[in-house]
Write a protein that holds these residues in place. Structure first.
Motif, PDB file in Angstrom:
ATOM      1  N   SER A 198      10.337  30.388  27.470  1.00 34.93           N
ATOM      2  CA  SER A 198      10.200  30.375  28.918  1.00 34.93           C
ATOM      3  C   SER A 198       8.955  31.151  29.332  1.00 34.93           C
ATOM      4  O   SER A 198       8.414  31.957  28.564  1.00 34.93           O
ATOM      5  CB  SER A 198      11.440  30.972  29.589  1.00 34.93           C
ATOM      6  OG  SER A 198      11.578  32.341  29.239  1.00 34.93           O
ATOM      7  N   TYR A 224      12.316  20.062  29.838  1.00 31.87           N
ATOM      8  CA  TYR A 224      12.752  21.380  30.309  1.00 31.87           C
ATOM      9  C   TYR A 224      14.243  21.559  30.068  1.00 31.87           C
ATOM     10  O   TYR A 224      15.008  20.585  29.999  1.00 31.87           O
ATOM     11  CB  TYR A 224      12.484  21.533  31.824  1.00 31.87           C
ATOM     12  CG  TYR A 224      11.080  21.173  32.242  1.00 31.87           C
ATOM     13  CD1 TYR A 224      10.025  22.057  32.090  1.00 31.87           C
ATOM     14  CD2 TYR A 224      10.808  19.912  32.786  1.00 31.87           C
ATOM     15  CE1 TYR A 224       8.739  21.702  32.483  1.00 31.87           C
ATOM     16  CE2 TYR A 224       9.527  19.555  33.183  1.00 31.87           C
ATOM     17  CZ  TYR A 224       8.500  20.459  33.025  1.00 31.87           C
ATOM     18  OH  TYR A 224       7.231  20.105  33.395  1.00 31.87           O
ATOM     19  N   GLN A 225      14.633  22.810  29.984  1.00 30.39           N
ATOM     20  CA  GLN A 225      16.050  23.118  29.937  1.00 30.39           C
ATOM     21  C   GLN A 225      16.640  22.991  31.345  1.00 30.39           C
ATOM     22  O   GLN A 225      15.975  23.332  32.322  1.00 30.39           O
ATOM     23  CB  GLN A 225      16.264  24.541  29.403  1.00 30.39           C
ATOM     24  CG  GLN A 225      15.759  24.744  27.983  1.00 30.39           C
ATOM     25  CD  GLN A 225      15.968  26.169  27.502  1.00 30.39           C
ATOM     26  OE1 GLN A 225      16.720  26.930  28.113  1.00 30.39           O
ATOM     27  NE2 GLN A 225      15.302  26.524  26.410  1.00 30.39           N
ATOM     28  N   ASP A 243      11.553  31.148  36.341  1.00 34.92           N
ATOM     29  CA  ASP A 243      11.222  30.937  34.928  1.00 34.92           C
ATOM     30  C   ASP A 243      11.071  29.453  34.635  1.00 34.92           C
ATOM     31  O   ASP A 243      11.919  28.635  35.019  1.00 34.92           O
ATOM     32  CB  ASP A 243      12.319  31.524  34.031  1.00 34.92           C
ATOM     33  CG  ASP A 243      12.339  33.043  34.069  1.00 34.92           C
ATOM     34  OD1 ASP A 243      11.282  33.630  34.383  1.00 34.92           O
ATOM     35  OD2 ASP A 243      13.412  33.628  33.817  1.00 34.92           O
ATOM     36  N   LYS A 291      11.418  27.035  31.842  1.00 29.67           N
ATOM     37  CA  LYS A 291      12.090  26.992  30.553  1.00 29.67           C
ATOM     38  C   LYS A 291      11.768  25.673  29.857  1.00 29.67           C
ATOM     39  O   LYS A 291      12.282  24.618  30.211  1.00 29.67           O
ATOM     40  CB  LYS A 291      13.600  27.164  30.733  1.00 29.67           C
ATOM     41  CG  LYS A 291      13.941  28.528  31.353  1.00 29.67           C
ATOM     42  CD  LYS A 291      15.439  28.735  31.477  1.00 29.67           C
ATOM     43  CE  LYS A 291      15.744  30.111  32.055  1.00 29.67           C
ATOM     44  NZ  LYS A 291      17.198  30.383  32.162  1.00 29.67           N
ATOM     45  N   TYR A 292      10.879  25.795  28.848  1.00 33.02           N
ATOM     46  CA  TYR A 292      10.407  24.611  28.127  1.00 33.02           C
ATOM     47  C   TYR A 292      11.387  24.230  27.009  1.00 33.02           C
ATOM     48  O   TYR A 292      12.192  25.024  26.549  1.00 33.02           O
ATOM     49  CB  TYR A 292       9.031  24.869  27.520  1.00 33.02           C
ATOM     50  CG  TYR A 292       7.973  25.307  28.504  1.00 33.02           C
ATOM     51  CD1 TYR A 292       7.317  24.384  29.311  1.00 33.02           C
ATOM     52  CD2 TYR A 292       7.607  26.648  28.609  1.00 33.02           C
ATOM     53  CE1 TYR A 292       6.338  24.785  30.194  1.00 33.02           C
ATOM     54  CE2 TYR A 292       6.625  27.054  29.493  1.00 33.02           C
ATOM     55  CZ  TYR A 292       5.992  26.115  30.281  1.00 33.02           C
ATOM     56  OH  TYR A 292       5.022  26.522  31.166  1.00 33.02           O
ATOM     57  N   LYS A 293      11.204  22.997  26.568  1.00 33.96           N
ATOM     58  CA  LYS A 293      11.901  22.520  25.379  1.00 33.96           C
ATOM     59  C   LYS A 293      10.904  22.249  24.274  1.00 33.96           C
ATOM     60  O   LYS A 293      10.938  21.201  23.627  1.00 33.96           O
ATOM     61  CB  LYS A 293      12.681  21.231  25.693  1.00 33.96           C
ATOM     62  CG  LYS A 293      14.091  21.472  26.189  1.00 33.96           C
ATOM     63  CD  LYS A 293      14.873  20.191  26.200  1.00 33.96           C
ATOM     64  CE  LYS A 293      16.332  20.452  26.587  1.00 33.96           C
ATOM     65  NZ  LYS A 293      17.118  19.200  26.607  1.00 33.96           N
TER      66      LYS A 293
END
Length: 203
Positions: free
Chosen positions: A2, A36-37, A58, A60-62
């Motif tokens: 993130s 993304y999450q 935030d 939040k990437y995957k």
């Protein structure tokens, strides 16, 4: 993985506005769950001097940090989605709506004839008083001398005010006095002696 993103909004932003923003961004990350999450939270970090609200959220990437180009693309997509959500909810920055039309500029028109008349009157006033310059009035004569009475030992003070100074010059066998032009500066007269003095040549 993130990344925290901070941004400022108007101090007038309400809690309800922030909840609507959260709902919109949560719908975005769920629709883009491949990148993304499915989580989004907005936090009020500060309101400095009660001028604005400082928020943070935030991203939040995957993906991992090794894919720099992919992370930059997903970061830009997330920020643009946030920008669109803020515009739709009319949550603006501290300066207000950036797309608002500027207020009209007001000008006061003054007839040129009045300005020209004032300039002419000022020019006439200056021409009538040529001595009134930026350096002030010139009230002293160029030959004026400050007289110190304590130094008037031989009674020569009157020589400072002579209208026709005298000059002594060497003649045949003695010094003779000769009247000078009245226009001669007073500094030349200061070097002369008192009237009616004659000196004989020493043998």
């Amino acid at each position: 993985m993130s990344e925290t993103f901070a941004f400022d909004v108007s101090y007038a932003t309400t809690f309800e506005d922030l909840e609507k923003l959260r709902d919109k961004m949560l719908a975005f990350v769920k629709a883009e769950r491949r990148d993304y999450q499915p989580a989004f939270d907005v936090v009020v970090k500060d309101f400095p001097d009660q001028e604005r609200l400082t928020l943070s959220a935030d991203i939040k990437y995957k993906s991992n940090w090794q894919q720099g180009a992919l992370r930059a693309i997903r970061r830009n997509k997330w920020i643009c989605a946030l920008k669109t959500a803020l515009a739709e909810l009319e949550i603006y920055g501290p300066a207000g709506n950036p797309g608002a039309s500027p207020p009209p500029t007001r000008y006061t028109k003054v007839p040129y004839e009045e300005i020209k008349a004032q300039e002419r009157q000022e020019a006439e006033r200056v021409s009538k008083f040529p001595g009134n310059s930026s350096s002030g009035w010139q009230l002293s004569d160029k030959n004026a001398v400050i007289v110190d009475e304590s130094s008037n030992i031989f009674g020569e003070t009157d020589e400072l005010y002579m209208t026709g100074p005298m000059k002594l010059e060497i003649g045949s066998g003695k010094l003779r006095r000769r009247s000078l032009s009245p226009s001669m500066p007073l500094s030349a007269a200061a070097s002369s002696l008192a009237d009616d003095i004659e000196l004989s040549r020493r043998h």
